[in-house]
Design an enzyme around this catalytic site. Structure first.
Site, PDB file in Angstrom:
ATOM      1  N   ASP A  65       0.222   4.176  -2.577  1.00 32.86           N
ATOM      2  CA  ASP A  65      -0.004   5.568  -2.206  1.00 32.86           C
ATOM      3  C   ASP A  65       0.871   6.514  -3.026  1.00 32.86           C
ATOM      4  OD1 ASP A  65      -1.864   4.795  -0.358  1.00 32.86           O
ATOM      5  OD2 ASP A  65      -0.596   5.119   1.397  1.00 32.86           O
TER       6      ASP A  65
ATOM      7  N   HIS B  76       0.811  -1.219   0.000  1.00 33.39           N
ATOM      8  CA  HIS B  76       0.000   0.000   0.000  1.00 33.39           C
ATOM      9  C   HIS B  76       0.846   1.271   0.000  1.00 33.39           C
ATOM     10  CE1 HIS B  76      -4.002  -1.786   0.374  1.00 33.39           C
ATOM     11  NE2 HIS B  76      -3.412  -2.728   1.092  1.00 33.39           N
TER      12      HIS B  76
ATOM     13  N   GLU C 263      -9.041   4.844  -5.504  1.00 31.66           N
ATOM     14  CA  GLU C 263      -8.206   5.169  -6.664  1.00 31.66           C
ATOM     15  C   GLU C 263      -9.017   5.936  -7.704  1.00 31.66           C
ATOM     16  OE1 GLU C 263      -9.478   0.789  -7.361  1.00 31.66           O
ATOM     17  OE2 GLU C 263      -8.915   2.032  -5.658  1.00 31.66           O
TER      18      GLU C 263
END
Length: 327
Positions: free
Chosen positions: A220, A216, A246
Site C-alpha cells: 500500500d 500488503h 495496482e
C-alpha cells in the site's frame, strides 16, 4: 472491551475536526456522580487550525438518478442536464439534454430553466428564472437537487460525502467509478468539438512479489508513493485515477498521442528513479504504460480503453518499464 455507547475516542474527534476543517476538540476524562469511573469526557474547544477559505455554493442530487452527485457553483455557470457535456449529468429520460443553468449573480445565486420538456421546479413550483436560497429543492425531471449556500454548515458534510464517493481511500486519486463518468464526459466534449483526447493506463510491474515478500501494508505504501508521483506530473485539467489494484489511469484532454507519450515517458522515468523501500528494503519499482488517443469522430469509451489496454499489454510483453502507444 468495546467503548461505552456515546463515547468517542479523542483521536477520532481530532481526525473528524481535521477532515471537516473545524476546530480541534480536546477531550478531558472526568468523574461524575453518575459515572465515577472517569470515562465520561468533556469536550473543550481549542484555538485549533483556522477554518479554510470560503467554499463555493453547490447543488447535490438527493433523490433519483444521479443520487449523491454534486456540482460546485463557482465563477462559471453550472449546466444541469442529460448531455454528457453538462457540468452535472443526470442521465435519465425525464431530463432534457440542457435542462437548467445555475450561476452566481453578484451576491445571489440564480437558476434559469432552459426550455426543458419537464419544467424545472423550485420547491414544487415551476419556474423560468428565480433566485436560490440555502436549502431550496430543485426538481429536474424525476431527480431532486438540493441547493446548499456557501455559508451553510451542511456544505462540509456533503463535501466529505462527495470526497468519499469519488476518491480512492488509499491513494486519494479518483476512484474507478468516478473516472469512468469523467471519461464519458470528456469523450463527448472531444467528439463534439473535435478536440484531442488521450488516455494512459499505468500498471505497476511485478507488484505481486512485493505484496508476497513484504506484505500488503508495504504494498500500500508503494501505491501511495506512485500516486503522489502521478499527482506531481498531471496538469490542472488532467484526470488521474486508481482504476484497479495496482493499475492507474490518466486522462489527458487537449493532448495528442505524441504529447501523451512524452507525458507517459516522464512519469515512467520519475517512478523508476524514485526511492522505494517496502519493508525497509530498497527496491526499484517500475511501471508499464499503454497510451491511446481518441479516434474522432467515431471514437467511444470501449474503443479507447481497449486500445490503451492493448498498448499496455505490448509494453509488458516487450520487457516492462516502458511506454507503448496504440497505432
Amino acid at each position: 472491551m468495546a467503548p461505552p455507547v456515546g463515547h468517542v475516542a479523542p483521536a477520532i474527534l481530532a481526525e473528524t475536526a481535521h477532515r471537516f476543517g473545524d476546530r480541534v476538540h480536546s477531550s478531558v476524562a472526568m468523574s461524575t456522580p453518575d459515572d465515577p469511573s472517569g470515562i465520561t469526557q468533556r469536550t473543550l474547544l481549542s484555538g485549533g487550525p483556522l477554518r479554510p477559505g470560503p467554499r463555493s455554493a453547490c447543488v447535490v442530487v438527493i433523490h433519483g438518478e444521479g443520487l449523491g452527485r454534486r456540482a460546485d457553483i463557482g465563477a462559471a455557470p453550472v449546466l444541469v442536464g442529460r448531455s454528457q457535456e453538462a457540468d452535472l449529468v443526470i442521465a435519465h429520460k425525464s431530463v432534457s439534454r440542457e435542462h437548467c443553468r445555475i450561476w452566481l449573480d453578484g451576491d445571489a445565486y440564480r437558476i434559469l430553466d432552459l426550455g426543458a420538456t419537464n419544467r424545472t421546479r423550485l420547491n414544487d413550483a415551476p419556474i423560468e428564472d428565480a433566485t436560490l436560497a440555502d436549502g431550496d429543492h430543485v426538481v429536474v425531471g424525476e431527480s431532486i437537487l438540493k441547493f446548499i449556500g456557501q455559508t451553510s454548515v451542511e456544505a462540509r458534510y456533503h463535501e466529505e460525502i462527495y470526497q468519499l464517493a469519488t476518491h480512492d481511500a488509499l491513494t486519494e486519486l479518483y476512484n474507478r467509478r468516478h473516472f469512468m463518468e469523467m471519461l464519458d464526459k470528456e469523450i463527448a466534449r472531444a467528439l463534439r468539438h473535435r478536440r484531442n483526447l488521450a488516455l494512459c493506463i499505468v500498471d505497476v510491474d511485478l507488484f505481486k512479489p512485493v505484496n508476497d515478500t513484504f506484505g500488503h501494508i508495504a504494498g500500500d505504501e508503494v501505491l501511495r508513493l506512485i500516486a503522489a508521483i502521478v499527482r506531481e506530473h498531471v496538469r490542472g485539467d488532467d484526470i488521474a485515477s486508481r482504476i484497479g489494484g495496482e493499475e492507474f489511469a490518466v486522462l489527458l484532454p487537449e493532448c495528442d498521442a505524441e504529447a501523451a507519450k512524452s507525458f507517459a515517458e516522464r512519469l515512467r522515468a520519475a517512478i523508476a528513479d524514485a526511492r522505494f523501500a517496502p519493508g525497509g528494503s530498497p527496491r526499484r519499482i517500475t511501471v508499464s504504460v499503454g497510451v491511446a488517443s481518441l479516434a474522432v469522430p467515431e471514437g467511444n469509451r470501449s474503443a479507447l480503453l481497449a486500445a490503451a489496454d492493448a498498448a499496455l499489454y505490448r509494453a509488458k510483453h516487450e520487457g516492462r518499464d516502458r511506454v507503448c502507444v496504440a497505432p
